[in-house]
Motif scaffolding. Structure first.
Motif, PDB file in Angstrom:
ATOM      1  N   VAL A  78       0.859  -1.201   0.000  1.00 14.11           N
ATOM      2  CA  VAL A  78       0.000   0.000   0.000  1.00 14.11           C
ATOM      3  C   VAL A  78       0.891   1.245   0.000  1.00 14.11           C
ATOM      4  O   VAL A  78       0.649   2.205  -0.738  1.00 14.11           O
ATOM      5  N   ASN A  79       1.938   1.202   0.795  1.00 11.77           N
ATOM      6  CA  ASN A  79       2.863   2.337   0.841  1.00 11.77           C
ATOM      7  C   ASN A  79       3.470   2.598  -0.543  1.00 11.77           C
ATOM      8  O   ASN A  79       3.458   3.727  -1.039  1.00 11.77           O
ATOM      9  N   GLU A  80       3.948   1.548  -1.175  1.00  9.86           N
ATOM     10  CA  GLU A  80       4.584   1.726  -2.491  1.00  9.86           C
ATOM     11  C   GLU A  80       3.592   2.241  -3.529  1.00  9.86           C
ATOM     12  O   GLU A  80       3.924   3.077  -4.366  1.00  9.86           O
ATOM     13  N   GLU A  81       2.362   1.741  -3.454  1.00  9.46           N
ATOM     14  CA  GLU A  81       1.356   2.191  -4.432  1.00  9.46           C
ATOM     15  C   GLU A  81       0.921   3.631  -4.158  1.00  9.46           C
ATOM     16  O   GLU A  81       0.599   4.381  -5.074  1.00  9.46           O
ATOM     17  N   SER A 294       4.227   8.119   3.719  1.00 12.06           N
ATOM     18  CA  SER A 294       4.533   7.693   5.094  1.00 12.06           C
ATOM     19  C   SER A 294       3.646   8.434   6.086  1.00 12.06           C
ATOM     20  O   SER A 294       3.211   7.868   7.079  1.00 12.06           O
ATOM     21  N   ARG A 295       3.398   9.710   5.772  1.00 15.03           N
ATOM     22  CA  ARG A 295       2.546  10.479   6.683  1.00 15.03           C
ATOM     23  C   ARG A 295       1.130   9.909   6.705  1.00 15.03           C
ATOM     24  O   ARG A 295       0.512   9.787   7.753  1.00 15.03           O
ATOM     25  N   ILE A 296       0.650   9.539   5.528  1.00 14.69           N
ATOM     26  CA  ILE A 296      -0.716   9.007   5.458  1.00 14.69           C
ATOM     27  C   ILE A 296      -0.784   7.665   6.200  1.00 14.69           C
ATOM     28  O   ILE A 296      -1.751   7.371   6.894  1.00 14.69           O
ATOM     29  N   LEU A 297       0.266   6.872   6.084  1.00 17.39           N
ATOM     30  CA  LEU A 297       0.227   5.555   6.722  1.00 17.39           C
ATOM     31  C   LEU A 297       0.605   5.620   8.211  1.00 17.39           C
ATOM     32  O   LEU A 297       0.522   4.630   8.915  1.00 17.39           O
ATOM     33  N   GLY A 298       0.999   6.801   8.667  1.00 20.28           N
ATOM     34  CA  GLY A 298       1.230   7.018  10.089  1.00 20.28           C
ATOM     35  C   GLY A 298       2.468   6.340  10.635  1.00 20.28           C
ATOM     36  O   GLY A 298       3.075   5.490  10.046  1.00 20.28           O
TER      37      GLY A 298
END
Ligand code: GDP
Length: 298
Positions: A78-81, A294-298
């Motif tokens: 999810v991070n990579e996408e 990264s910010r969105i994924l916390g």
């Protein structure tokens, strides 16, 4: 911004954390939840569709089924996408081979263009450039004054028509500013142009004329991230009507759901170069897709 989306995503990941092997049904359910979270964050439908298709494809493959910790692997995917949807690599400004580099700003009135001009000028000055701010927004009554104040605060020169000089032609102002920059040794020219409350043909025409006159190295479309999908549609209209080389997200400090920020790159095909996060000159940064993800994924 993104708080609700971040919370939703961490809830989704929490529910699969600790599970050993993930079944096809687990993956489907997870993808469905992510889809809903993105739609609720106001991400444009085509972006959601592309994103989810990628996630499902990758999650069904060996990457996840062979992983020791499948949940961790899904978070990584999810991070990579997310990074990919935000543009992948950081896109730096294009500088002209021969100075001055010309950066034209476009966007709707209130999007944060003039503020952005000041921020960008300060940022470039900090990078050892010598920018010239150009007041070619002669539509909004106080735009010239506002740019002069910003220039003063940023310690950057401003080129503007003399009050009462009768110069009311933004194309001439923009064109003359290039000669001024050459003469005074400025290596970057930042042209602030007029916006309207909505898209109209006259504004597009003026922006096209300025573009044709100064042949900018960058045409940056400033989008108010607070106004959601409408902002993205406007960016598309400017891309087709004027031609843009990149996007700047403004008002990322707001409490909107963040959908515009996540959609604009994919919808317009244009990279995001900078992000503006407040009213002060310092509230500005180069846009890094990986940091935003990264910010969105916390
Ligand atoms: P323009 O019409 O596009 O030139 O927009 P302005 O630069 O005048 O900005 C419109 C309003 O938005 C002003 O009150 C700015 O202070 C405010 N503004 C601009 N950028 C930001 C930002 O990143 N965050 C916040 N919160 N306000 C901003």
């Amino acid at each position: 911004m993104f708080d609700a989306l971040s919370d939703r995503l961490s809830g989704i990941f929490e529910s699969i954390r600790g599970k050993g092997r993930l079944t096809e049904a687990d993956i489907d359910a997870t993808a469905r939840e992510i889809r809903l979270a993105l739609l609720e964050a106001d991400v444009a439908l085509p972006v959601v569709k592309t994103f989810i298709a990628q996630i499902k494809e990758r999650c069904s493959g060996a990457e996840v089924s062979k992983a020791l910790n499948p949940a961790q692997q899904i978070i990584k995917i999810v991070n990579e996408e997310l990074v990919a949807i935000l543009g992948g690599e950081t896109r730096r400004l294009n500088y002209a081979k021969q100075a001055p580099t010309v950066i034209m700003l476009a966007g709707l009135q209130g999007a944060g263009k003039t503020t952005l001009a000041g921020k960008l000028a300060k940022h470039l000055k900090g990078d050892d450039h010598s920018p010239l701010l150009v007041a070619a927004d002669l539509q909004r009554p106080n735009a010239v004054g506002q740019l002069q104040v910003l220039g003063q605060r940023a310690g950057v020169a401003v080129y503007a028509p003399e009050p009462g000089s009768g110069v009311g032609d933004p194309v001439k102002v923009a064109l003359d500013s290039i000669a001024e920059a050459r003469q005074k040794g400025h290596d970057v020219v930042i042209v602030d142009t007029a916006g309207r409350l909505g898209i109209d043909e006259e504004m597009m025409q003026q922006a096209r004329e300025i573009r044709a006159a100064v042949n900018p190295d960058e045409v940056l479309f400033v989008i108010d991230a607070m106004i959601g999908q409408d902002a993205v549609n406007t960016a598309e209209a400017f891309r087709d009507g004027v031609g843009i080389t990149g996007v700047v997200l403004s008002k990322l400090d707001g409490d909107a759901r963040g959908g515009a920020a996540l959609s604009v790159r994919h919808v317009t095909g244009q990279p995001i170069l900078f992000a503006s996060t407040g009213e002060k000159l310092e509230d500005f940064d180069v846009f890094h897709p990986d940091r935003m993800a990264s910010r969105i994924l916390g």
